[in-house]
Design an enzyme around this catalytic site. Structure first.
Site: not given
Ligand code: GCB
Length: 588
Positions: A160, A456, A458, A539, A558
């Site tokens: 990404d 990681n 979200y 992030w 982000k």
């Molecule tokens: C992730 C990746 C990172 C992305 C992020 C996102 O898990 O490691 O490279 O930019 O999510 O914002 O989706």
């Protein structure tokens, strides 16, 4: 690989500036065999993509050519003459006049060539560097090239961030005495014992001296390897850096000072110890990314980013998702910032491909996809990362991949030898990988091979979007599951929410500044309840460019800072938390 430095026996010429530039569009042409026929000039260091208005350059898939004249200093008679490229993303070919002198694959680590026999002190030569940006199933990072309906070539990839390419770091010409130091390794202990090993271009006597920050010599030893003892060593500590130089001498030939810090890193139970004391990471996953320059190294952004990290109370960052410029690590060394150093192994995860591109599902690890050749490229990336960065006290952990498909068949066979290699090359630092959301404590196949569980996640963004109460229960269950199963330290290597600066709401509405702050605060409540948690990296530090997608608005948003480094509301909230955490997080 040693960083070129000017010393009493070595001289250094920086070749940054404006170079002639052209795309490689004529198959079978040899652009290096004469002056480039072009009116374009390109800045070095910079990614070339965003410098020009022509989308054919921005979206180019294949090779480009950089060229300039270089004059060798006239005093270099009798010296070895070296050319060093700090990075050619992702592949480089270097020509001195008509001769190919170096080829290198891997976009974020340096390479060099001895060009002594091809050039003359006092005279000019034509330096041409070809840079290729193609990513395939056997490159790190991987990618796929497809042919579009109109016959054009298109690069796709599963990471990404925008596939910036070119000469994004410096190029150097430097001199070496005929007998010279080729490598130095320094390992320290808290009692001031400094183990060192020196390699030279040919067998030669070696002497080392330890020089402190005032320039005083405080210890010395003879021999290419051994130990020296620093009495009452001042430790390199997070937030309180102290550097010594190991000045390596080949008498009457070469002098090379290798900076080092006296510090240790170790994982014990569920803690990461720096100098025997528990360390709690606060900070970010970052990117080398800025407007116009792309991934071009820029000292103004370097200084400003570290200022902002200091302002916000960040004590650390991860070089997501590739090795950063050496200047960044040296700055971290000098200023006591802790670094998790990552390879460019990102996007090793074809299980997300089908969802993103609509392509048919493919296994990640197979002879047709990521295979033995990919694994060898990955091994080489690890070798080059450690060879370059092993002496940086700021680097406390190697991260050998970001979000691989670690729950998929073949993951263990792929990763086990790579972890072994990393430990063999550097037995002194813990090793980790950043775990993708789909790899859970139940189905992940490789976490036991590593020292720290890096997650990681979200929650509140890709999962339970806009519903922070549900997100909180998911996150807590997830962290507790890993803690219980593995008994290792847990580091949150990514969490966050896309946020458009200037969008506001009194409700929990994704993309608003308030939502980002609330989402981070929800994470922090959970973190403070989990004993095994050793750190939080949001992030991302700043917004950054990606390929166009329906979930991306001129890139990934982000960032806690905008791409121009203006704070969003979350920056102030993070500052309030991190500047009052002290060395540890609050009692749980
Ligand atoms: C992730 C990746 C990172 C992305 C992020 C996102 O898990 O490691 O490279 O930019 O999510 O914002 O989706």
């Amino acid at each position: 690989m040693l960083k070129p430095r000017p010393t009493p026996t070595r001289e250094l010429v920086n070749l940054d500036g404006l170079w002639r530039f052209t795309l490689d569009t004529v198959a079978g042409s040899h652009p290096w065999s004469g002056p480039l026929e072009t009116s374009l000039e390109v800045a070095v260091p910079a990614s070339y993509n965003d410098l020009f208005t022509d989308s054919a350059i921005r979206d180019h898939v294949g090779w480009v050519w950089y060229q300039r004249q270089v004059r060798v200093p006239r005093g270099w008679t009798g010296e070895r003459i070296m050319l060093r490229v700090d990075a050619a993303t992702h592949e480089g070919r270097v020509y001195v006049n008509d001769t190919l002198v170096a080829e290198h694959v891997g976009g974020y680590t340096p390479f060099e060539a001895d060009i002594t026999g091809l050039v003359r002190p006092g005279q000019e030569f034509r330096l041409t560097i070809g840079v290729g940006n193609e990513l395939t199933n056997v490159t790190i990072p991987p990618g796929t090239i497809t042919v579009t309906e109109d016959g054009g070539r298109r690069q796709t990839y599963l990471h990404d961030f925008y596939n910036y390419a070119g000469l994004a770091r410096s190029v150097w010409l430097y001199s070496l005495p005929p007998v010279h130091v080729t490598d130095v390794t320094v390992v320290t202990s808290l009692d001031g014992t400094v183990e060192y090993a020196v390699e030279t271009s040919e067998p030669a006597p070696v002497r080392v001296r330890v020089v402190d920050a005032t320039g005083a010599e405080i210890a010395a030893a003879d021999g290419a390897s051994g130990t020296v003892r620093v009495e009452n060593a001042v430790l390199w500590r997070p937030g309180a850096a102290y550097l010594y130089d190991l000045v390596v001498e080949v008498p009457d030939q070469d002098i090379y000072p290798q900076p080092f810090g006296v510090r240790t890193v170790e994982v014990k139970g569920t803690q990461v110890l720096i100098n025997g004391e528990p360390f709690y990471f606060t900070g970010f996953g970052k990117h080398e990314d800025s407007p116009v320059r792309g991934k071009g190294h820029d000292n103004a952004y370097l200084v400003h980013d570290f200022q902002l990290m200091d302002w916000i109370g960040a004590n650390s960052f991860r070089t997501s998702h590739y090795p950063y410029a050496e200047e960044v690590l040296e700055f971290a060394d000098r200023h006591g910032i802790v670094v998790i150093d990552e390879t460019a192994a990102v996007g090793l995860n074809l299980s997300i491909e089908a969802g993103l591109t609509g392509a048919a599902k493919r296994p990640t690890f197979s002879p047709e996809t990521l295979n033995d050749e990919t694994q060898e490229a990955h091994a080489q990336a690890i070798r080059e990362l450690i060879a370059r960065d092993k002496n940086h006290p700021s680097v406390v952990m190697w991260c050998i991949a970001n979000e691989p498909s670690s729950n998929e068949e073949g993951a263990r066979e792929y990763f086990e030898p790579l972890v072994e290699l990393t430990r063999k090359l550097d037995p002194t630092r813990p090793v980790c990988y950043a775990t993708v959301m789909f790899a859970t404590y139940d189905n992940d196949l490789i976490a036991d091979l590593f020292d720290v569980v890096c997650l990681n996640r979200y929650y509140g963004w890709y999962v339970a979007t806009g519903d922070l109460a549900t997100a909180e229960t998911y996150l807590e269950a997830d962290l507790r599951g890993w803690a219980q199963k593995y008994g290792k330290p847990i580091m949150m290597t990514e969490y966050g929410a896309d946020t458009m600066p200037g969008v506001h709401s009194v409700w929990d509405i994704p993309w608003t500044e308030e939502y980002q702050a609330a989402c981070l605060a929800m994470h922090h409540r959970v973190f403070d309840r989990i004993d095994a948690l050793v750190g939080e990296h949001v992030w991302n530090f700043a917004d950054f460019q990606t390929t166009g997608a329906i979930h991306r608005i001129d890139g990934n948003k982000k960032g806690v800072f905008t791409r121009e480094r203006r704070p969003k509301a979350a920056a102030h909230a993070l500052r309030a938390r991190w500047t009052s955490l002290g060395d540890r997080k609050p009692s749980k």
